[in-house]
Design a protein around this motif. Structure first.
Motif, PDB file in Angstrom:
ATOM      1  N   PRO A 103       9.642  -6.691   3.690  1.00 40.94           N
ATOM      2  CA  PRO A 103      10.399  -5.094   4.296  1.00 40.94           C
ATOM      3  C   PRO A 103      11.303  -4.248   3.862  1.00 40.94           C
ATOM      4  O   PRO A 103      11.826  -3.289   3.552  1.00 40.94           O
ATOM      5  CB  PRO A 103      10.595  -5.373   5.821  1.00 40.94           C
ATOM      6  N   ASP A 104      12.030  -5.034   3.088  1.00 40.65           N
ATOM      7  CA  ASP A 104      12.926  -5.178   2.608  1.00 40.65           C
ATOM      8  C   ASP A 104      12.325  -5.161   0.493  1.00 40.65           C
ATOM      9  O   ASP A 104      13.778  -5.591  -0.093  1.00 40.65           O
ATOM     10  CB  ASP A 104      13.988  -6.339   2.348  1.00 40.65           C
ATOM     11  N   ALA A 105      11.244  -4.996   0.678  1.00 46.60           N
ATOM     12  CA  ALA A 105      10.511  -4.752  -1.304  1.00 46.60           C
ATOM     13  C   ALA A 105      11.910  -3.554  -1.829  1.00 46.60           C
ATOM     14  O   ALA A 105      11.916  -2.605  -1.090  1.00 46.60           O
ATOM     15  CB  ALA A 105       9.972  -5.336  -1.078  1.00 46.60           C
ATOM     16  N   ALA A 108      11.257   1.246  -4.953  1.00 40.59           N
ATOM     17  CA  ALA A 108      10.126   1.098  -6.523  1.00 40.59           C
ATOM     18  C   ALA A 108       9.261   0.872  -7.011  1.00 40.59           C
ATOM     19  O   ALA A 108       8.544   1.166  -7.720  1.00 40.59           O
ATOM     20  CB  ALA A 108      10.944   1.002  -7.721  1.00 40.59           C
ATOM     21  N   ILE A 109       8.920  -0.501  -5.842  1.00 37.51           N
ATOM     22  CA  ILE A 109       7.409  -1.211  -5.553  1.00 37.51           C
ATOM     23  C   ILE A 109       6.420  -1.608  -4.743  1.00 37.51           C
ATOM     24  O   ILE A 109       5.480  -2.102  -4.356  1.00 37.51           O
ATOM     25  CB  ILE A 109       8.068  -3.173  -6.525  1.00 37.51           C
ATOM     26  N   ARG A 110       7.106  -0.295  -4.219  1.00 39.79           N
ATOM     27  CA  ARG A 110       6.478  -0.198  -2.327  1.00 39.79           C
ATOM     28  C   ARG A 110       4.782   0.058  -2.401  1.00 39.79           C
ATOM     29  O   ARG A 110       3.867   0.237  -1.453  1.00 39.79           O
ATOM     30  CB  ARG A 110       6.462   0.784  -1.582  1.00 39.79           C
ATOM     31  N   ASP A 132      13.963 -17.388  -5.030  1.00 40.82           N
ATOM     32  CA  ASP A 132      13.942 -15.720  -4.467  1.00 40.82           C
ATOM     33  C   ASP A 132      14.030 -15.012  -4.085  1.00 40.82           C
ATOM     34  O   ASP A 132      13.421 -14.483  -3.331  1.00 40.82           O
ATOM     35  CB  ASP A 132      11.810 -15.755  -5.237  1.00 40.82           C
ATOM     36  N   GLU A 133      15.044 -13.829  -4.583  1.00 41.89           N
ATOM     37  CA  GLU A 133      15.015 -12.435  -4.265  1.00 41.89           C
ATOM     38  C   GLU A 133      13.509 -11.754  -4.076  1.00 41.89           C
ATOM     39  O   GLU A 133      14.240 -10.801  -3.293  1.00 41.89           O
ATOM     40  CB  GLU A 133      16.369 -12.292  -4.113  1.00 41.89           C
ATOM     41  N   HIS A 134      12.526 -11.685  -4.243  1.00 41.35           N
ATOM     42  CA  HIS A 134      11.862 -10.955  -4.229  1.00 41.35           C
ATOM     43  C   HIS A 134      10.456 -11.452  -3.845  1.00 41.35           C
ATOM     44  O   HIS A 134       9.191 -11.116  -3.377  1.00 41.35           O
ATOM     45  CB  HIS A 134      10.981 -10.038  -5.432  1.00 41.35           C
ATOM     46  N   LEU A 135      10.190 -12.775  -3.375  1.00 46.12           N
ATOM     47  CA  LEU A 135       9.015 -13.798  -2.996  1.00 46.12           C
ATOM     48  C   LEU A 135       9.608 -15.272  -1.702  1.00 46.12           C
ATOM     49  O   LEU A 135      10.483 -15.711  -2.303  1.00 46.12           O
ATOM     50  CB  LEU A 135       8.498 -14.385  -4.329  1.00 46.12           C
ATOM     51  N   SER A 136       9.811 -14.976  -0.497  1.00 45.28           N
ATOM     52  CA  SER A 136      10.233 -15.936   0.417  1.00 45.28           C
ATOM     53  C   SER A 136       9.113 -17.185  -0.012  1.00 45.28           C
ATOM     54  O   SER A 136       8.187 -17.004  -0.836  1.00 45.28           O
ATOM     55  CB  SER A 136      10.301 -15.742   0.746  1.00 45.28           C
TER      56      SER A 136
END
Length: 187
Positions: A103-105, A108-110, A132-136
């Motif tokens: 949900p917080d991606a 631009a990458i959605r 990682d702020e882009h992958l839990s």
């Protein structure tokens, strides 16, 4: 002949990024070129991988980071769906695949949604960080299980990119050699 293909992520890999450093050290490494590095549109990025691989003969190791790692998994799923062979892929290193479905991606990458959750038809190693702020870490475990990837966790590595201090990254070379059977050698 063994080919090594880097698949950078959103905005490409800059001059200090570990993928760029690998390419400088090992001239046999080829970078996938995308038409628009600022827009990781799912099909366009799959097509970029296909175009890079098309003329190659021999085995291939794919080396993806972030949205590039995601594109590798989507490319493999599309090959399976279309009965296209991936037999020449020796394996893949999937570093910090961005959770484009989160949900917080980043907005631009959605455009790369949805993530493929199909098992990869070749061996893979997924490298993730515990911050990682882009992958839990939870999602990294889910993706590794879905893709059939060996999971390696880096403590405090962030997104495993140059901003997090990953320029020269010796572990990437170790993992690539593990996947390729020690085929990555300086020329």
């Amino acid at each position: 002949m063994m080919h090594f293909i880097t698949v950078p992520g959103y905005t490409n890999s800059g001059p200090e990024h570990w993928q760029t450093r690998l390419e400088q050290k090992y001239p046999q490494i080829i970078r996938v070129q995308q038409q628009d590095w600022a827009c990781p549109a799912r099909q366009a990025w799959i097509d970029g991988i296909t175009a890079t691989l098309a003329p190659l003969r021999g085995e291939v190791v794919l080396i993806g980071h972030s949205c590039g790692a995601v594109a590798i998994t989507q490319w493999a799923a599309q090959c399976r769906m279309r009965d296209m062979p991936t037999l020449n892929i020796k394996g893949a290193l999937l570093v910090a695949p961005a959770d484009v479905d989160a949900p917080d991606a980043l907005e631009a990458i959605r455009v790369q949604r949805p993530l493929s959750l199909e098992a990869l038809p070749f061996p893979s190693v997924l490298v993730a960080s515990d911050n990682d702020e882009h992958l839990s870490l939870t999602r990294a475990n889910q993706l590794a299980a879905a893709w059939g990837s060996e999971l390696r966790i880096i403590r405090g590595g962030g997104h495993l990119h140059s901003a997090a201090g990953y320029g020269e990254w010796p572990l990437s070379e170790v993992l690539i050699n593990q996947i390729s059977g020690n085929q990555l050698q300086p020329v």
